[in-house]
Design a protein around this motif. Structure first.
Motif, PDB file in Angstrom:
ATOM      1  N   GLN A  32       0.095  -9.882   2.605  1.00 29.16           N
ATOM      2  CA  GLN A  32       0.112 -10.512   3.948  1.00 29.16           C
ATOM      3  C   GLN A  32      -1.111  -9.945   4.741  1.00 29.16           C
ATOM      4  N   TRP A  33      -1.325  -8.526   4.966  1.00 30.71           N
ATOM      5  CA  TRP A  33      -2.327  -8.057   5.680  1.00 30.71           C
ATOM      6  C   TRP A  33      -3.569  -7.810   4.861  1.00 30.71           C
ATOM      7  N   GLY A  34      -3.570  -8.157   3.500  1.00 32.28           N
ATOM      8  CA  GLY A  34      -5.021  -8.174   2.970  1.00 32.28           C
ATOM      9  C   GLY A  34      -5.428  -6.706   2.554  1.00 32.28           C
ATOM     10  N   ASN A  35      -4.514  -5.636   2.587  1.00 24.70           N
ATOM     11  CA  ASN A  35      -4.965  -4.295   2.289  1.00 24.70           C
ATOM     12  C   ASN A  35      -3.914  -3.684   1.315  1.00 24.70           C
ATOM     13  N   PRO A  36      -4.382  -3.320  -0.015  1.00 25.76           N
ATOM     14  CA  PRO A  36      -3.333  -2.677  -1.098  1.00 25.76           C
ATOM     15  C   PRO A  36      -2.936  -1.489  -0.696  1.00 25.76           C
ATOM     16  N   ALA A  37      -3.439  -0.792   0.232  1.00 27.56           N
ATOM     17  CA  ALA A  37      -3.222   0.734   0.573  1.00 27.56           C
ATOM     18  C   ALA A  37      -1.724   0.529   1.200  1.00 27.56           C
ATOM     19  N   TYR A  38      -1.357  -0.522   1.835  1.00 24.88           N
ATOM     20  CA  TYR A  38      -0.112  -0.761   2.272  1.00 24.88           C
ATOM     21  C   TYR A  38       1.048  -0.844   1.389  1.00 24.88           C
ATOM     22  N   LYS A  39       0.786  -1.004   0.104  1.00 20.81           N
ATOM     23  CA  LYS A  39       2.070  -0.852  -0.939  1.00 20.81           C
ATOM     24  C   LYS A  39       2.535   0.349  -1.151  1.00 20.81           C
ATOM     25  N   ILE A  40       3.795   0.520  -1.320  1.00 20.42           N
ATOM     26  CA  ILE A  40       4.452   1.622  -1.550  1.00 20.42           C
ATOM     27  C   ILE A  40       5.254   1.744  -2.859  1.00 20.42           C
ATOM     28  N   SER A  41       4.969   2.659  -3.830  1.00 21.58           N
ATOM     29  CA  SER A  41       5.622   2.614  -4.921  1.00 21.58           C
ATOM     30  C   SER A  41       7.140   3.171  -4.856  1.00 21.58           C
ATOM     31  N   ALA A  42       7.933   2.743  -5.776  1.00 22.89           N
ATOM     32  CA  ALA A  42       9.312   3.362  -5.792  1.00 22.89           C
ATOM     33  C   ALA A  42       9.381   4.702  -5.958  1.00 22.89           C
ATOM     34  N   SER A  43       8.632   5.170  -7.002  1.00 23.55           N
ATOM     35  CA  SER A  43       8.567   6.565  -7.316  1.00 23.55           C
ATOM     36  C   SER A  43       7.985   7.121  -6.452  1.00 23.55           C
ATOM     37  N   TRP A  44       6.825   6.847  -5.596  1.00 21.50           N
ATOM     38  CA  TRP A  44       6.410   7.650  -4.392  1.00 21.50           C
ATOM     39  C   TRP A  44       7.176   7.971  -3.399  1.00 21.50           C
ATOM     40  N   LEU A  45       8.058   6.741  -2.899  1.00 18.95           N
ATOM     41  CA  LEU A  45       9.054   7.038  -1.879  1.00 18.95           C
ATOM     42  C   LEU A  45      10.235   8.022  -2.428  1.00 18.95           C
ATOM     43  N   ASP A  46      10.471   7.758  -3.728  1.00 20.43           N
ATOM     44  CA  ASP A  46      11.518   8.713  -3.989  1.00 20.43           C
ATOM     45  C   ASP A  46      11.125  10.036  -4.126  1.00 20.43           C
TER      46      ASP A  46
END
Length: 244
Positions: A32-46
């Motif tokens: 929606q914001w047009g920036n892939p840097a905002y995506k968070i992976s489940a493994s990273w958050l874990d």
């Protein structure tokens, strides 16, 4: 003292969100914001939750939106003087249906939907409420559908409170929606006041037609686009009274 990883996990668990669900929601926001840097992976958050890893500004922003936290609350989690996660105000959608009885969530709901908006009689004319940045994000506004504005009845009755996304002002073409529930509803300003409804543009984008709901008794109305009528934004959410 619990680190930021534990506090982030507490906020996530409070909303009954899995790591994968946070990843999915962040992906939608990134798109929606047009920036892939905002995506968070489940493994990273874990890993962050287990090891108290550091967070970039982009990750702080997207987690704040998903967990319904203000910037101050999110930054406060990074300091030893952080607030108790149980007291966080929340505006995200929980996985479990909740009855608002007390606590931070109920107080937050009252900010978005003050009692007087549903207990007082609806205004005669559709109105745009004053901007309140402490209540809703800066690019959102709230409006109230007036008793004289029957354009979208019975889908949107008089007295309905609408949340307007002012960043979405482009009139969608017919290929962008498949049914009346997906069709964008717009909040518009004319020389005579505000109106809300479906919209159509002619081929030259010279005339804008406000299209009523098929079950409404109102007729279609047409204005010169951007001369006699302006789009304030798209209706993103709505609270509708069953009785007035």
């Amino acid at each position: 003292m619990e680190g930021i990883g534990g506090k982030l996990r507490a906020a996530r668990v409070q909303w009954q969100l899995t790591l994968r669900e946070v990843e999915d929601r962040s992906g939608r926001l990134a798109e929606q914001w047009g920036n892939p840097a905002y995506k968070i992976s489940a493994s990273w958050l874990d890993r962050v939750e287990r090891e108290d890893g550091g967070l970039s500004a982009t990750k702080l922003i997207v987690l704040a939106v998903i967990y319904g936290l203000s910037a101050e609350q999110m930054l406060g989690m990074c300091t030893p003087a952080s607030v108790d996660p149980a007291q966080f105000e929340q505006s995200s959608r929980p996985n479990a249906t909740m009855l608002l009885m007390k606590g931070a969530l109920e107080e937050h709901a009252k900010l978005w939907l003050p009692d007087k908006l549903v207990t007082e009689p609806p205004p005669q004319d559709t109105m745009l409420l004053p901007a309140e940045q402490a209540v809703v994000p800066v690019h959102y506004r709230r409006g109230v559908i007036g008793q004289h504005d029957r354009t979208m009845e019975p889908m949107m009755k008089a007295g309905s409170i609408v949340l307007i996304d002012t960043q979405k002002r482009t009139i969608a073409n017919r290929r962008e929606w498949t049914n009346e529930f997906d069709r964008p509803i717009y909040f518009l300003m004319t020389h005579k006041g505000y109106v809300s409804g479906w919209c159509e543009l002619d081929k030259g984008a010279d005339w804008l037609t406000v299209v009523p709901h098929p079950l409404s008794f109102e007729s279609s109305r047409r204005w010169r686009y951007r001369k006699e009528i302006e789009v304030i934004g798209t209706v993103a959410a709505m609270f509708m009274r069953r009785e007035v």
